[in-house]
Each structure stands twice: as C-alpha cells, then as structure tokens.
Design a protein around this motif. Structure first.
Motif, PDB file in Angstrom:
ATOM      1  N   PRO A   4       9.765  20.591   0.268  1.00 49.86           N
ATOM      2  CA  PRO A   4       9.437  19.897  -0.981  1.00 49.86           C
ATOM      3  C   PRO A   4       8.337  18.857  -0.746  1.00 49.86           C
ATOM      4  O   PRO A   4       8.363  18.127   0.255  1.00 49.86           O
ATOM      5  CB  PRO A   4      10.755  19.234  -1.387  1.00 49.86           C
ATOM      6  N   SER A   5       7.389  18.777  -1.655  1.00 49.61           N
ATOM      7  CA  SER A   5       6.236  17.900  -1.468  1.00 49.61           C
ATOM      8  C   SER A   5       6.627  16.426  -1.357  1.00 49.61           C
ATOM      9  O   SER A   5       6.003  15.671  -0.603  1.00 49.61           O
ATOM     10  CB  SER A   5       5.246  18.092  -2.619  1.00 49.61           C
ATOM     11  N   ARG A   6       7.663  15.994  -2.077  1.00 47.44           N
ATOM     12  CA  ARG A   6       8.057  14.572  -2.008  1.00 47.44           C
ATOM     13  C   ARG A   6       8.621  14.224  -0.634  1.00 47.44           C
ATOM     14  O   ARG A   6       8.412  13.114  -0.137  1.00 47.44           O
ATOM     15  CB  ARG A   6       9.075  14.253  -3.104  1.00 47.44           C
ATOM     16  N   TRP A   7       9.343  15.164  -0.014  1.00 44.94           N
ATOM     17  CA  TRP A   7       9.841  14.916   1.343  1.00 44.94           C
ATOM     18  C   TRP A   7       8.683  14.855   2.328  1.00 44.94           C
ATOM     19  O   TRP A   7       8.674  14.022   3.245  1.00 44.94           O
ATOM     20  CB  TRP A   7      10.840  15.983   1.747  1.00 44.94           C
ATOM     21  N   VAL A   8       7.729  15.744   2.152  1.00 46.89           N
ATOM     22  CA  VAL A   8       6.543  15.732   3.020  1.00 46.89           C
ATOM     23  C   VAL A   8       5.794  14.417   2.850  1.00 46.89           C
ATOM     24  O   VAL A   8       5.348  13.797   3.833  1.00 46.89           O
ATOM     25  CB  VAL A   8       5.621  16.930   2.693  1.00 46.89           C
ATOM     26  N   LEU A   9       5.645  13.961   1.607  1.00 44.43           N
ATOM     27  CA  LEU A   9       4.949  12.703   1.339  1.00 44.43           C
ATOM     28  C   LEU A   9       5.657  11.530   2.006  1.00 44.43           C
ATOM     29  O   LEU A   9       5.013  10.683   2.651  1.00 44.43           O
ATOM     30  CB  LEU A   9       4.857  12.479  -0.171  1.00 44.43           C
ATOM     31  N   LEU A  10       6.976  11.461   1.880  1.00 43.68           N
ATOM     32  CA  LEU A  10       7.740  10.381   2.513  1.00 43.68           C
ATOM     33  C   LEU A  10       7.580  10.393   4.020  1.00 43.68           C
ATOM     34  O   LEU A  10       7.412   9.336   4.653  1.00 43.68           O
ATOM     35  CB  LEU A  10       9.220  10.497   2.134  1.00 43.68           C
ATOM     36  N   CYS A  11       7.627  11.572   4.615  1.00 45.54           N
ATOM     37  CA  CYS A  11       7.464  11.678   6.075  1.00 45.54           C
ATOM     38  C   CYS A  11       6.071  11.231   6.510  1.00 45.54           C
ATOM     39  O   CYS A  11       5.918  10.512   7.501  1.00 45.54           O
ATOM     40  CB  CYS A  11       7.732  13.112   6.525  1.00 45.54           C
ATOM     41  N   LEU A  12       5.048  11.656   5.758  1.00 44.18           N
ATOM     42  CA  LEU A  12       3.682  11.277   6.103  1.00 44.18           C
ATOM     43  C   LEU A  12       3.477   9.769   6.015  1.00 44.18           C
ATOM     44  O   LEU A  12       2.889   9.148   6.920  1.00 44.18           O
ATOM     45  CB  LEU A  12       2.693  11.982   5.170  1.00 44.18           C
ATOM     46  N   LEU A  13       3.957   9.168   4.933  1.00 45.04           N
ATOM     47  CA  LEU A  13       3.803   7.723   4.773  1.00 45.04           C
ATOM     48  C   LEU A  13       4.555   6.965   5.860  1.00 45.04           C
ATOM     49  O   LEU A  13       4.064   5.949   6.380  1.00 45.04           O
ATOM     50  CB  LEU A  13       4.300   7.298   3.391  1.00 45.04           C
ATOM     51  N   SER A  14       5.719   7.463   6.240  1.00 44.34           N
ATOM     52  CA  SER A  14       6.502   6.817   7.297  1.00 44.34           C
ATOM     53  C   SER A  14       5.788   6.909   8.639  1.00 44.34           C
ATOM     54  O   SER A  14       5.730   5.932   9.408  1.00 44.34           O
ATOM     55  CB  SER A  14       7.886   7.470   7.408  1.00 44.34           C
ATOM     56  N   LEU A  15       5.217   8.080   8.935  1.00 45.24           N
ATOM     57  CA  LEU A  15       4.493   8.256  10.199  1.00 45.24           C
ATOM     58  C   LEU A  15       3.239   7.385  10.239  1.00 45.24           C
ATOM     59  O   LEU A  15       2.913   6.785  11.269  1.00 45.24           O
ATOM     60  CB  LEU A  15       4.120   9.728  10.390  1.00 45.24           C
ATOM     61  N   CYS A  16       2.532   7.318   9.113  1.00 45.42           N
ATOM     62  CA  CYS A  16       1.354   6.446   9.049  1.00 45.42           C
ATOM     63  C   CYS A  16       1.743   4.993   9.292  1.00 45.42           C
ATOM     64  O   CYS A  16       1.024   4.246   9.974  1.00 45.42           O
ATOM     65  CB  CYS A  16       0.662   6.580   7.688  1.00 45.42           C
ATOM     66  N   TYR A  17       2.877   4.595   8.733  1.00 46.75           N
ATOM     67  CA  TYR A  17       3.348   3.226   8.937  1.00 46.75           C
ATOM     68  C   TYR A  17       3.632   2.962  10.419  1.00 46.75           C
ATOM     69  O   TYR A  17       3.237   1.918  10.958  1.00 46.75           O
ATOM     70  CB  TYR A  17       4.611   2.992   8.115  1.00 46.75           C
ATOM     71  N   LEU A  18       4.288   3.894  11.088  1.00 45.71           N
ATOM     72  CA  LEU A  18       4.611   3.717  12.501  1.00 45.71           C
ATOM     73  C   LEU A  18       3.346   3.616  13.345  1.00 45.71           C
ATOM     74  O   LEU A  18       3.234   2.745  14.216  1.00 45.71           O
ATOM     75  CB  LEU A  18       5.474   4.880  12.997  1.00 45.71           C
ATOM     76  N   VAL A  19       2.392   4.490  13.080  1.00 42.22           N
ATOM     77  CA  VAL A  19       1.147   4.478  13.859  1.00 42.22           C
ATOM     78  C   VAL A  19       0.357   3.207  13.603  1.00 42.22           C
ATOM     79  O   VAL A  19      -0.265   2.641  14.517  1.00 42.22           O
ATOM     80  CB  VAL A  19       0.297   5.725  13.540  1.00 42.22           C
ATOM     81  N   SER A  20       0.361   2.726  12.377  1.00 40.87           N
ATOM     82  CA  SER A  20      -0.412   1.529  12.035  1.00 40.87           C
ATOM     83  C   SER A  20       0.095   0.281  12.745  1.00 40.87           C
ATOM     84  O   SER A  20      -0.633  -0.711  12.860  1.00 40.87           O
ATOM     85  CB  SER A  20      -0.393   1.300  10.517  1.00 40.87           C
ATOM     86  N   THR A  78       0.822  -1.213   0.000  1.00 39.85           N
ATOM     87  CA  THR A  78       0.000   0.000   0.000  1.00 39.85           C
ATOM     88  C   THR A  78       0.855   1.261   0.000  1.00 39.85           C
ATOM     89  O   THR A  78       0.571   2.224  -0.732  1.00 39.85           O
ATOM     90  CB  THR A  78      -0.935   0.008   1.217  1.00 39.85           C
ATOM     91  N   LEU A  79       1.910   1.278   0.804  1.00 38.99           N
ATOM     92  CA  LEU A  79       2.784   2.446   0.867  1.00 38.99           C
ATOM     93  C   LEU A  79       3.505   2.692  -0.451  1.00 38.99           C
ATOM     94  O   LEU A  79       3.612   3.834  -0.911  1.00 38.99           O
ATOM     95  CB  LEU A  79       3.796   2.275   2.004  1.00 38.99           C
ATOM     96  N   VAL A  80       3.999   1.627  -1.072  1.00 38.31           N
ATOM     97  CA  VAL A  80       4.701   1.778  -2.356  1.00 38.31           C
ATOM     98  C   VAL A  80       3.746   2.282  -3.430  1.00 38.31           C
ATOM     99  O   VAL A  80       4.075   3.211  -4.198  1.00 38.31           O
ATOM    100  CB  VAL A  80       5.342   0.440  -2.782  1.00 38.31           C
ATOM    101  N   LEU A  81       2.552   1.682  -3.509  1.00 38.69           N
ATOM    102  CA  LEU A  81       1.574   2.124  -4.489  1.00 38.69           C
ATOM    103  C   LEU A  81       1.168   3.575  -4.250  1.00 38.69           C
ATOM    104  O   LEU A  81       1.038   4.370  -5.195  1.00 38.69           O
ATOM    105  CB  LEU A  81       0.336   1.224  -4.445  1.00 38.69           C
ATOM    106  N   ALA A  82       0.965   3.927  -2.968  1.00 36.76           N
ATOM    107  CA  ALA A  82       0.558   5.289  -2.637  1.00 36.76           C
ATOM    108  C   ALA A  82       1.630   6.294  -3.035  1.00 36.76           C
ATOM    109  O   ALA A  82       1.325   7.366  -3.577  1.00 36.76           O
ATOM    110  CB  ALA A  82       0.255   5.400  -1.141  1.00 36.76           C
ATOM    111  N   TYR A  83       2.889   5.956  -2.769  1.00 36.16           N
ATOM    112  CA  TYR A  83       3.972   6.878  -3.132  1.00 36.16           C
ATOM    113  C   TYR A  83       4.019   7.080  -4.647  1.00 36.16           C
ATOM    114  O   TYR A  83       4.170   8.212  -5.128  1.00 36.16           O
ATOM    115  CB  TYR A  83       5.316   6.355  -2.632  1.00 36.16           C
ATOM    116  N   PHE A  84       3.849   5.996  -5.375  1.00 37.25           N
ATOM    117  CA  PHE A  84       3.885   6.089  -6.835  1.00 37.25           C
ATOM    118  C   PHE A  84       2.745   6.957  -7.361  1.00 37.25           C
ATOM    119  O   PHE A  84       2.947   7.829  -8.214  1.00 37.25           O
ATOM    120  CB  PHE A  84       3.809   4.686  -7.447  1.00 37.25           C
ATOM    121  N   VAL A  85       1.538   6.725  -6.849  1.00 32.50           N
ATOM    122  CA  VAL A  85       0.365   7.474  -7.330  1.00 32.50           C
ATOM    123  C   VAL A  85       0.461   8.945  -6.924  1.00 32.50           C
ATOM    124  O   VAL A  85       0.262   9.852  -7.747  1.00 32.50           O
ATOM    125  CB  VAL A  85      -0.933   6.851  -6.780  1.00 32.50           C
ATOM    126  N   LEU A  86       0.774   9.201  -5.642  1.00 34.32           N
ATOM    127  CA  LEU A  86       0.778  10.576  -5.147  1.00 34.32           C
ATOM    128  C   LEU A  86       1.947  11.383  -5.677  1.00 34.32           C
ATOM    129  O   LEU A  86       1.899  12.618  -5.701  1.00 34.32           O
ATOM    130  CB  LEU A  86       0.783  10.572  -3.614  1.00 34.32           C
TER     131      LEU A  86
END
Length: 349
Positions: free
Chosen positions: A296-312, A125-133
């Motif tokens: 930069p939006s890509r750095w923000v995206l990486l941070c958000l996905l990483s935080l979501c992963y930790l919380v999950s 899910t994270l890989v697909l989300a990064y690619f799409v976003l």
C-alpha cells in the motif's frame, strides 16, 4: 477554458518548483553553472532554457503516450527493460539520498534562521510532507501553485533592487576566466542533471493529464519560467562579482540589506524550495517502490519518511559526494536518450 488555463499553470508551476530548488535559493548553483562564465552566461542560460522547454515538454508527452506509472516505466521505454530497470534502481538510491539531504536542510533552516530546534524542523517537514503526499499528485500540484508564485515575487524584488546598483550591467559584460567550451557544456550538464531528477514528478504528471495541449503549454511555460529565474539570479549575482563567490549562500548576502520583511520572505522561500524538492523526490520513490513491491502506498510513504528521518540525524554529505558523480554520468546517458528517442508518433517532439 478557465479550467484548462488553470491546469496548464499548475503543470508549469510544478515543473518550475521541481527544477528550481534549493540551489537557486542559495545562489550557488547559478554561480557554478552560469555566472562564473562571465559574458557567456546569458547564452548558456538561453540554451538551458531551450532544453528545458523542448525536453520537459517531450517528457510530459511521452509519459502520457505510454501511460507510465512511474519513472521506471519511462526509463524502460527509453533504454529497454534491462538497462532501464538498472538505471531506475540507481536513481532510486540517489533520490533517497537527495531526499534525506533535503530533509536535513529543512531542519537547518529552522535552526539557523528561525532559532528553533533542528528536530522541530524535521518534524514539521515530515508531517507536512505526509499530508501533501497522501493526496498524491493533486497535493503536489496545489503546493507548487502556491510556492512558485512566491518564488517569482521574490525574484522580481531581487531584480528591482539590483536595477539601482551601479554594477547592474555586469550581467552582459562580466569577464570570465573559464574556457568557452566549458561554458557550452555547462547548460547541457545542468539540464541533464535537473531533468533526470525532475522525471520523478513530471512523468506521473504527464501520465495523469488528459489531452496534449495542457502538457505542451505547461512544458513551454515551465521551461520559460526556469530560464527567466536563472537569468534573474545571474543578473543579481553578477552585479556583486567577484566578491559574492566567497559566500556559501550568495543570495543571502544580496538580501541582507533589504529589510526584515524581505529576509523573512527569503527564509520562507528557501524552506519552500527545499520542501518542494523533498516532495518531488519522495513522491517518485513512493511510486516506484509501490509499483515494484505491491505494498500500500501509505505504508511505503511512512517507511520512506521514517528512513529519511533516521538518515538525516547522521548527515549524508559523504554518501552524496560519492553518488553525485555517478549520477552525473547516468544523467548524460539519460539526456542523450531523451534527445534522440522518438515520440509515440514517430517524431522528435
């Protein structure tokens, strides 16, 4: 002309995919907000559909008129700078919570329905989300253009199956125990909650489109599509009332006897709906944080996905239980502002 029609359908599909999320796939949302009210449910769904048509279109047009960069710009337009910024901050926290829950739900689909490890579901899910976003709004429009037609096909399959049931007429004559005033309030709450969440995607969609016609028809078709899918879900679920209420995933019970192929479509649909909701929420978060921080939006995206992963990893149920009531209050305030706020042209769209 063909390009205009395609753009309109992309907007409509994105609207449907953002609003009709995992709650529809499980059926719990439809039972809670509509089917439990028996004969009042059809009228309640009709009212909800009208609100989605009117306010969804209005949101798209207002976002275009003010050229909103993110939903924070939109909320400032509705409430003023100070209150709008506060509401956007609370929405940011709530969107992050819902994003983490969606990611955890995606992992659960892999574990419970596909027999794969929970972490594999998160990673995919994270890989697909990064690619799409990483492709911005274009990626979200493309994904919903694929996912929503599949959702519509599955909905038709469920309706056809229910059509042959001896209790298929329950959707019109089912008795409900709840007071009529609650049935009248339910579509308002449902529309307020879902539209305030959908602004994370609908606002940037409106701001990115040139011309009013694609937004108007996209909003109308999207609202109609949401209403029809709610009605189809109610039609199928009411045929199994009251026993269907005992299941955590009522729609799963409905498709149990339809064969392996339909069950596979259902599993794919659950995941796809979770994924589109996850995309919408993370995209809205990315835009707002990028706007506020200047990173930069890509750095923000990486941070958000990483935080979501930790919380999950730990689960998020207690926090969501705390935040959702607050979000309901904010949604009603936002909903009221949307109803009465005039458009840029001075009219109530």
């Amino acid at each position: 002309m063909v390009k205009g029609i395609g753009r309109t359908l992309q907007i409509a599909f994105t609207y449907i995919g953002t609003v009709v999320g995992a709650g529809f796939a499980t059926g719990r949302e439809i039972l809670q907000f509509f089917t439990q009210y028996g004969g009042w449910a059809v009228a309640a769904i009709g009212l909800a559909a009208l609100l989605f048509i009117w306010l969804g279109t209005k949101m798209l047009l207002m976002a275009q008129a003010i050229r909103a960069t993110s939903y924070e710009d939109f909320n400032k337009h509705l409430f003023g700078d100070r209150i709008g910024r506060w509401i956007s901050t609370v929405s940011l926290l709530l969107l992050f919570g819902v994003s983490s829950v969606m990611l955890a739900g995606a992992g659960s689909v892999f574990r419970e329905h596909l027999g794969l490890h929970y972490q594999i579901g998160l990673a995919v899910t994270l890989v697909l989300a990064y690619f799409v976003l990483s492709n911005g709004m274009r990626g979200i429009l493309a994904v919903n253009s694929i996912v929503v037609p599949v959702m519509l096909v599955f909905t038709c399959i469920v309706v056809v199956h229910t059509w042959h049931s001896p209790t298929q007429g329950n959707w019109l004559h089912l008795a409900g125990d709840a007071a009529p005033w609650r049935a009248g309030l339910s579509p308002l709450l449902y529309a307020a909650f879902n539209l305030s969440m959908a602004q994370a995607v609908l606002v940037p969609v409106g701001a990115s489109v040139d011309g009013r016609k694609p937004l108007i028809w996209g909003g109308i078709l999207g609202g109609i599509g949401i209403g029809l899918m709610l009605l189809a879900g109610h039609y199928a679920l009411s045929a199994q009332m009251p026993g269907i209420t005992q299941y955590d995933i009522p729609m799963g019970h409905l498709i149990a006897g339809l064969g392996v192929t339909v069950q596979l479509i259902y599993i794919i649909m659950i995941y796809a709906e979770i994924f589109t909701t996850f995309l919408a929420d993370v995209y809205g978060l990315m835009l707002q944080i990028t706007q506020r921080s200047g990173l930069p939006s890509r750095w923000v995206l990486l941070c958000l996905l990483s935080l979501c992963y930790l919380v999950s990893q730990a689960g998020f149920s207690h926090l969501v239980d705390t935040l959702y009531p607050l979000f309901g209050v904010i949604s009603l305030a936002w909903f009221s502002a949307m109803v009465w706020r005039k458009s840029a042209g001075g009219k109530l769209v």
